[in-house]
Design a protein around this motif. Structure first.
Motif, mmCIF file in Angstrom:
data_model
loop_
_atom_site.group_PDB
_atom_site.id
_atom_site.type_symbol
_atom_site.label_atom_id
_atom_site.label_comp_id
_atom_site.label_asym_id
_atom_site.label_seq_id
_atom_site.Cartn_x
_atom_site.Cartn_y
_atom_site.Cartn_z
ATOM 1 N N HIS A 190 -11.714 6.665 16.961
ATOM 2 C CA HIS A 190 -11.115 6.675 18.289
ATOM 3 C C HIS A 190 -9.605 6.496 18.222
ATOM 4 N N LEU A 191 -9.151 5.654 17.294
ATOM 5 C CA LEU A 191 -7.726 5.399 17.160
ATOM 6 C C LEU A 191 -7.114 6.355 16.148
ATOM 7 N N THR A 192 -5.882 6.783 16.410
ATOM 8 C CA THR A 192 -5.224 7.728 15.502
ATOM 9 C C THR A 192 -4.656 7.040 14.267
ATOM 10 N N ARG A 193 -4.440 5.715 14.364
ATOM 11 C CA ARG A 193 -3.822 5.016 13.233
ATOM 12 C C ARG A 193 -4.328 3.577 13.176
ATOM 13 N N THR A 194 -4.795 3.155 12.022
ATOM 14 C CA THR A 194 -5.187 1.758 11.780
ATOM 15 C C THR A 194 -4.601 1.352 10.436
ATOM 16 N N ASP A 195 -3.448 0.687 10.454
ATOM 17 C CA ASP A 195 -2.731 0.367 9.225
ATOM 18 C C ASP A 195 -2.808 -1.113 8.857
ATOM 19 N N THR A 196 -3.823 -1.798 9.373
ATOM 20 C CA THR A 196 -4.095 -3.177 8.965
ATOM 21 C C THR A 196 -5.587 -3.317 8.700
ATOM 22 N N MET A 221 0.854 -1.185 0.000
ATOM 23 C CA MET A 221 0.000 0.000 0.000
ATOM 24 C C MET A 221 0.887 1.231 0.000
ATOM 25 N N SER A 222 0.565 2.180 -0.852
ATOM 26 C CA SER A 222 1.355 3.400 -0.928
ATOM 27 C C SER A 222 1.147 4.297 0.283
ATOM 28 N N ASN A 223 -0.011 4.189 0.909
ATOM 29 C CA ASN A 223 -0.311 5.020 2.076
ATOM 30 C C ASN A 223 -0.951 4.147 3.155
ATOM 31 N N PRO A 224 -0.150 3.506 4.001
ATOM 32 C CA PRO A 224 -0.681 2.586 5.019
ATOM 33 C C PRO A 224 -1.686 3.246 5.963
ATOM 34 N N ALA A 225 -1.592 4.560 6.169
ATOM 35 C CA ALA A 225 -2.520 5.238 7.063
ATOM 36 C C ALA A 225 -3.938 5.234 6.510
ATOM 37 N N ASN A 226 -4.047 5.017 5.191
ATOM 38 C CA ASN A 226 -5.359 4.987 4.541
ATOM 39 C C ASN A 226 -5.631 3.570 4.020
ATOM 40 N N MET A 227 -5.267 2.602 4.846
ATOM 41 C CA MET A 227 -5.249 1.205 4.444
ATOM 42 C C MET A 227 -6.612 0.690 3.993
ATOM 43 N N LEU A 228 -7.665 0.980 4.743
ATOM 44 C CA LEU A 228 -8.979 0.436 4.439
ATOM 45 C C LEU A 228 -9.461 0.857 3.067
ATOM 46 N N GLU A 229 -9.359 2.146 2.764
ATOM 47 C CA GLU A 229 -9.842 2.656 1.480
ATOM 48 C C GLU A 229 -8.998 2.123 0.316
ATOM 49 N N GLN A 230 -7.693 2.058 0.530
ATOM 50 C CA GLN A 230 -6.827 1.557 -0.544
ATOM 51 C C GLN A 230 -7.091 0.081 -0.821
ATOM 52 N N PHE A 231 -7.251 -0.702 0.236
ATOM 53 C CA PHE A 231 -7.505 -2.127 0.037
ATOM 54 C C PHE A 231 -8.868 -2.336 -0.631
ATOM 55 N N PHE A 232 -9.840 -1.521 -0.242
ATOM 56 C CA PHE A 232 -11.155 -1.629 -0.863
ATOM 57 C C PHE A 232 -11.063 -1.303 -2.354
ATOM 58 N N GLU A 233 -10.246 -0.321 -2.709
ATOM 59 C CA GLU A 233 -10.085 0.033 -4.129
ATOM 60 C C GLU A 233 -9.440 -1.112 -4.896
ATOM 61 N N LYS A 234 -8.436 -1.743 -4.289
ATOM 62 C CA LYS A 234 -7.811 -2.900 -4.931
ATOM 63 C C LYS A 234 -8.832 -4.032 -5.091
ATOM 64 N N LEU A 235 -9.632 -4.231 -4.069
ATOM 65 C CA LEU A 235 -10.652 -5.264 -4.099
ATOM 66 C C LEU A 235 -11.686 -4.984 -5.185
#
Length: 358
Positions: free
Chosen positions: A270-276, A232-246
């Motif tokens: 609530h969390l500042t970072r979710t990279d998985t 992922m080019s931007n791990p901080a935006n992991m959910l959206e990037q993975f969804f786009e790949k999907l």
């Protein structure tokens, strides 16, 4: 009439005798226009002759009281000119909720341990004794397969009374499965109802207890989970990037649902970072995701977890628009956050407080 039932009636006679009340020989299986009364007792009290119309039960829970009350009311209607009849429910064991219902229906009750409650005009008997441990029947496992779908439907619809057919449609299960779950929840006294017959509707009366019980069972699950790495080019935006790949892959966007911290953080930031990310998929499809998304299996440094499941995890999934990731229902998100990883427990508490309200 069984030996146990005759013994129960004899215990009732002894309780009446100890209160100074004379009791004639009992009459069993007394016919009336609507059916048969289990037992009829003629007694002599300080206030004159009375008749006790007795329904006999082994174990009495709220659902049993409705049927017993209907039987006794039918007997009273068939003897509507008799003012001396006192309806009584006698049982080996009566739950606390059933006792409340009996008082609500203005029914006397007797329990084999010696508890005896009777209020009739100027006459009151109120003897309360500790209940004997009831002979527990084997509990129906609630948190398995399709039954979990009924549990989730009840939690989602906890503010609304629903019929069995409505719950079957909402949970995408059979009416038999719904009936099995409702019967067990009624035994636990976690369900309340309104109406009767075709108009019978039920809803949860103890959603907190049900969710806590489900949470305890959920943490014991043995799901098939595989760990992967996806660039992922931007791990901080992991959910959206993975969804786009999907979305751009052969798998498509509607096959799985997102769960875990990244998905829950979308609902309750609530969390500042979710990279998985964690994705629930149908069993046996992990290999297809690996090929389609070019995932690499890893022991360390994984940023994608594929969880193979069926059932409730896909029910009531949230998808506001076609361009957004499909998130698991908040109840499923809450349960998955109980895995103890990182700050998941903290996020679970926040999700339950803000979103579930239980």
């Amino acid at each position: 009439m069984s030996i146990l039932e005759k013994n129960l009636v004899e215990s009732l006679r002894m309780a009446l005798a100890s209160a100074g009340i004379e009791v004639d020989e009992p009459m069993f299986d007394v016919p009336y226009r609507g059916g048969k009364l289990d037992c009829l007792l003629h007694i002599s009290s300080p206030y004159g002759r009375r008749r006790l119309a007795v329904e006999l039960l082994r174990q009495a829970y709220p659902r049993d009281i409705r049927d017993a009350a209907w039987q006794l009311q039918s007997f009273l209607k068939d003897n509507d000119e008799a003012k001396d009849i006192i309806p009584v429910v006698a049982a080996e064991h009566i739950s606390e909720g059933a006792k409340d219902d009996l008082r609500h229906h203005k029914l006397a009750y007797f329990e084999a341990c010696g508890t005896f409650y009777l209020r009739h005009k100027e006459w009151l008997i109120d003897i309360q004794r500790p209940s004997r441990p009831n002979a527990r029947r084997s509990e129906v496992p609630l948190f398995t397969g399709a039954r979990e779908q009924v549990i989730l439907a009840l939690l989602v619809e906890r503010h609304n009374f629903r019929s069995g057919l409505e719950l079957a449609k909402l949970s995408e299960t059979s009416t038999y499965t719904v009936s099995t779950v409702l019967s067990e929840l009624e035994r636990k006294e976690w369900i309340e109802s309104e109406g009767s017959g075709r108009t019978l509707r039920r809803r949860l009366s103890q959603p907190t207890e049900l969710l806590d019980a489900w949470a305890e069972a959920w943490t014991q699950r043995k799901d098939i989970k595989t760990k992967w790495y996806c660039f992922m080019s931007n791990p901080a935006n992991m959910l959206e990037q993975f969804f786009e790949k999907l979305d751009n892959s052969l798998m498509g966007r509607d096959d799985g649902v997102f769960t875990g911290a990244a998905a829950a953080n979308r609902i309750t930031p609530h969390l500042t970072r979710t990279d998985t990310v964690e994705l629930v998929i149908p069993p046996g499809k992990a290999g297809l995701y690996e090929f389609s998304l070019k995932l690499k299996p890893v022991d360390k440094g994984a940023n994608v977890t594929l969880i193979e499941r069926t059932g409730a995890s896909f029910l009531f999934a949230d998808k506001k628009t076609s361009s957004q990731p499909r998130l698991a229902n908040p109840f499923i998100l809450y349960l998955d956050l109980l895995d103890g990883k990182g700050r998941n427990k903290e996020l679970a508490h926040q999700l339950r407080l803000n979103e579930l309200g239980i």
